[in-house]
Scaffold this active site. Sequence first.
Site, short mmCIF file in Angstrom:
data_model
loop_
_atom_site.label_atom_id
_atom_site.label_comp_id
_atom_site.label_asym_id
_atom_site.label_seq_id
_atom_site.Cartn_x
_atom_site.Cartn_y
_atom_site.Cartn_z
N HIS C 117 -17.27 13.13 35.99
CA HIS C 117 -18.25 12.51 35.09
C HIS C 117 -17.54 12.66 33.55
O HIS C 117 -16.93 13.76 33.26
CB HIS C 117 -19.52 13.23 35.24
CG HIS C 117 -20.70 12.82 34.36
ND1 HIS C 117 -20.85 13.29 33.14
CD2 HIS C 117 -21.62 12.14 34.85
CE1 HIS C 117 -21.62 12.32 32.58
NE2 HIS C 117 -22.54 11.97 33.80
N ASP C 188 -18.59 22.32 37.11
CA ASP C 188 -19.51 21.44 36.99
C ASP C 188 -20.61 21.27 37.96
O ASP C 188 -20.31 20.66 39.01
CB ASP C 188 -19.05 19.94 36.26
CG ASP C 188 -19.99 19.23 36.12
OD1 ASP C 188 -21.24 19.38 36.41
OD2 ASP C 188 -19.65 18.02 35.68
N GLN C 191 -24.39 18.31 39.86
CA GLN C 191 -24.82 17.65 41.20
C GLN C 191 -24.67 18.49 42.41
O GLN C 191 -24.86 18.13 43.51
CB GLN C 191 -23.95 16.25 41.40
CG GLN C 191 -24.00 15.33 40.15
CD GLN C 191 -25.50 14.88 40.01
OE1 GLN C 191 -26.40 14.89 40.84
NE2 GLN C 191 -25.56 14.07 39.01
N LYS C 214 -32.02 17.81 36.09
CA LYS C 214 -31.61 17.50 37.28
C LYS C 214 -31.86 18.44 38.35
O LYS C 214 -31.85 18.06 39.67
CB LYS C 214 -30.01 17.51 37.47
CG LYS C 214 -29.67 16.20 36.47
CD LYS C 214 -28.01 16.05 36.60
CE LYS C 214 -27.16 15.53 35.49
NZ LYS C 214 -27.54 14.08 35.35
N CYS C 351 -20.92 7.08 34.39
CA CYS C 351 -20.13 7.76 33.47
C CYS C 351 -19.03 8.40 34.35
O CYS C 351 -18.58 9.39 34.28
CB CYS C 351 -20.98 9.08 33.08
SG CYS C 351 -22.51 8.33 32.13
C1 LIG Z 1 -21.24 15.53 37.71
C2 LIG Z 1 -22.06 15.73 36.35
N1 LIG Z 1 -21.59 16.37 35.23
C3 LIG Z 1 -22.12 16.37 34.16
C4 LIG Z 1 -23.28 15.61 33.79
C5 LIG Z 1 -24.10 15.59 32.43
O1 LIG Z 1 -25.26 16.25 32.50
P1 LIG Z 1 -26.30 16.03 31.61
O2 LIG Z 1 -26.44 14.62 30.90
O3 LIG Z 1 -27.35 16.63 31.70
O4 LIG Z 1 -25.42 16.83 30.15
C6 LIG Z 1 -23.70 14.88 35.05
C7 LIG Z 1 -25.20 13.95 35.07
O5 LIG Z 1 -25.15 12.73 34.94
C8 LIG Z 1 -23.06 14.86 36.28
O6 LIG Z 1 -23.54 14.00 37.29
#
Ligand SMILES: Cc1ncc(COP(=O)(O)O)c(C=O)c1O
Lengths: 135, 135, 393, 393
Positions: C117, C188, C191, C214, C351
């Site tokens: 992401h 990270d 998910q 999430k 993203c």
């Molecule tokens: C794998 C991953 N990393 C990071 C993020 C970023 O999370 P946030 O937008 O809550 O900071 C997301 C969310 O879309 C994600 O799916």
Amino acid sequence: MRDTVQEEIIKQFEGLEWLDRYALLISFAKELEPMDAKFRTEKNSISGCQSRVWIISHKEDGRLMFHLDSEAMITRGIMSLLMKVVNNRPPREVVDLDLYFIEEIGLKSNLSPARADGLASIIRRIREVAEGEMN
Amino acid sequence: MRDTVQEEIIKQFEGLEWLDRYALLISFAKELEPMDAKFRTEKNSISGCQSRVWIISHKEDGRLMFHLDSEAMITRGIMSLLMKVVNNRPPREVVDLDLYFIEEIGLKSNLSPARADGLASIIRRIREVAEGEMN
Amino acid sequence: MTGHRKDFPILAKEIYGKRLVYLDNAATSQKPNSVIDTISDFYRSDNSNIHRGVHYLSEVSSERYEKAREKVSSFIGADEPAEVTFTAGTTDSINQVARSLEPVLRGNEVLITGVEHHSNIVPWQLAGARLRAIPMDKDCDLLTDSIEITDRTKLIAISHASNVLGSINPVREVTRIAKEHDIPVLVDAAQSIQHLPIDVKDIGCDFLAFSGHKMYAETGIGVLYTSERFSEIMPARGGGGMVDKVTLEGTTYLKPPLRYEAGTPHIAGAISIGAAIDYMQGIGMDKIRRHEHDVYSYARERLLETDGVTVYGNTGQMCGSISFNLENIHHYDTGLILDKMGIAVRTGHHCAQPLMRTLGIEGTVRASFALYNTKEDADALIDGIGKVRMMHA
Amino acid sequence: MTGHRKDFPILAKEIYGKRLVYLDNAATSQKPNSVIDTISDFYRSDNSNIHRGVHYLSEVSSERYEKAREKVSSFIGADEPAEVTFTAGTTDSINQVARSLEPVLRGNEVLITGVEHHSNIVPWQLAGARLRAIPMDKDCDLLTDSIEITDRTKLIAISHASNVLGSINPVREVTRIAKEHDIPVLVDAAQSIQHLPIDVKDIGCDFLAFSGHKMYAETGIGVLYTSERFSEIMPARGGGGMVDKVTLEGTTYLKPPLRYEAGTPHIAGAISIGAAIDYMQGIGMDKIRRHEHDVYSYARERLLETDGVTVYGNTGQMCGSISFNLENIHHYDTGLILDKMGIAVRTGHHCAQPLMRTLGIEGTVRASFALYNTKEDADALIDGIGKVRMMHA
Ligand SMILES: Cc1ncc(COP(=O)(O)O)c(C=O)c1O
Ligand SMILES: Cc1ncc(COP(=O)(O)O)c(C=O)c1O
């Protein structure tokens, strides 16, 4: 394990309203001999307290003697109680001591890890000193 | 000010369920002549759209002619409607045009500033072109 | 596991007169009543700033906030609560690590994967690091045998589960290799935290990042787990609550977790994470995993057997997201039409532009699942897809 | 103006059997029902991630979020909503500016005042700037005539109102002088946004920072106003939602406000700021100012005429906070005893250690006021102080 010093303290606080409890602590504070200014150093202070707290200790005939002091009277009163309970015991006993009176006289919230001024750090320091003296 | 092209479009969408409105847009999309690949460049594209959108234009007898296209059929259908409404007008008229049909056929949410893919940026581009042509 | 849908008031809503089929959980989850009520009850009866107050409300708020930290700590198997910092979200957590490690990273290299992401890409770039991706096979499976660590490699930062494909990365294998080279690993978990039981000690990572929103909690709150051996790195932010002594000439910092929480934190948010953890643990993470796995596998199979559907990625272990496209139909059209049938999916690059480039596509339709989704939702999606195809015929 | 107390459910609470007299508003304000309900209603019926969705809920959430931005924009008199970035709070806002301006600030100088909160001190230190304070007189009034700008001065960062003394700094005068030298000015409005009508164009600052939680909104949300001429500075954070194109080699960024909002923002928090603004505007900022001024002046006068009370600072214009100490009584004792009478004040250095050093004290007792406080609350404080003194007699 219940001990007599703590039992006596608890009895003194029993049934008192909050303000009376504080008044009692302040009266204990007033009785406490102030720590000599020369010992009120950074090194002897305990960090993370809302009011500054100092601690020194020595051993007499194998028994630990703490002297605690604080700028704030309520804290000072608590310190005086701690000294009554903790002093004059062998280090091993100090390490093992269950300080249940704190909760029973209603000061537990001052022990909460959430509070920077926690009594917790003072008690931790007392135990550390005692542990150091055990070896 | 109401105009006949927009009125006609509105009539066509009147009373339709959402899926039928989309079906109609797709049918308009299918009728639209695709833009030659050589015009589908970065420069002619409008950024911030969920589906890529391209725009080119020329003037014929003082009247503006836009050609819009998109990869996505629903967007393409909307582009085709925009072309029907906007094309073949003098630049001044394009600048002043109130595109009320968008709201009336239920596509206003696609215009919301909150949406990166907003129709808003396409309309803004059309107006910019027209303004440029006025001078 | 049936019946949890009713805990989520928004799911009773009708969208365009249709039953809401919410399949955009990878973007954000819905909130159970218990979480919503916890937030409003907090503001109605306990709200105060924390840590520095002498008064009752401040004590209660501090206690509830620290309790939430303890819950997170045991939820992820940390050694102690001090390893848990509350942040504003996954993105914020990763940015904080990037900022703190910037002196080491600048001009050096961070190893990532090809499915990351943007939130696990851009922060490293802003910290002046170069990025290199661990190779993957054509199914987007990580080739851990091909991990190549050089003198310049200062960190490995990988997602636990892909927000696009749903594939679960072999994080344990990666930390094992990283340990051989004494390279720290950031995971990270944006998910995975809501789908899988997670144990940071078992994973063996130094940093773990995730978002409250999430995992059934509030927006604006996240977590950064930092292993004890990084407890003395420079804080990424400065402000109230994290300092010991401040002079205009210089400042000394407190120990973690306070060290890493500059300013008033999102107190209600942190407490809402505690409530969300209570909710999930009330069901049981293993049970959630089993149920979600059933629904997820069912949906994936039905998609695979539907004509004209391409499903992306294909690894053994998966959770959360499924990405697909319909033949000759733009993902945006698919999403718009499904929406009008009450089915909420996400479309676009999610993203993850580098992954899109690898797949050679502009975007996908993504259906992503939570504990309240059922096979019925998967069936609705398949029906919807049929309708989309019909409309394009 | 009477009767607003009932809008705040927590104020109906009894603390140790006493009516709650909440005078810790500078730390955080309480929330009116309308704000609390807005948050839970949002989660109950509209919650979704924003900006990138094709579906209905995502549209509604995006619209509500952007509506909140518009409200903030007009509340502070910005030219357009794009000048308003949602952050995690004042501290976060200031850290973001410090991070973005770091290339300019490192090794150079930021001019502050002697009353600043640590959140307007430490971020500049972390960005490698040296700090110098504009001189003040013995009443802690800023001596704007003594502002000395050198080649190294790259920014002036001052609080609008002191969180300790309640003194209002002459921000307009400061920006006027700064403009002569083409130096940008950041105003920390954490302690003014809830008390005074604010107009950024009138103030003439380039950055303005404040927190939601001190203005009747949620925790975890704040605002950074950035004037259009700084719309192209480097974003402080990287992640989803703020980028145009991302490759492993490099990234391009969107325009403000998206540029400065990496990751999922605190959507509910932003919406709660909108609701708080509606609430305040429903009463009227001028009316709030008049009422608070009455109560504040009354409390200050009563404190000044109480034996054995030292009140700190003394400028013409004041709002919010009053700091004092009782002769020979430690502020902590005062705070603890007041607490047991249901009176919530804060004690300590209030994250303003440099000011404490200037005043030659360890800390103060701080009573701070909000729109729901009344002269009755001030009377309760004075009575409480009497009790504290009696107990120490
Ligand atoms: C794998 C991953 N990393 C990071 C993020 C970023 O999370 P946030 O937008 O809550 O900071 C997301 C969310 O879309 C994600 O799916
Ligand atoms: C003047 C001032 N600046 C900054 C802050 C920091 O605000 P927050 O903790 O909400 O980030 C405060 C809050 O205490 C303040 O009073």
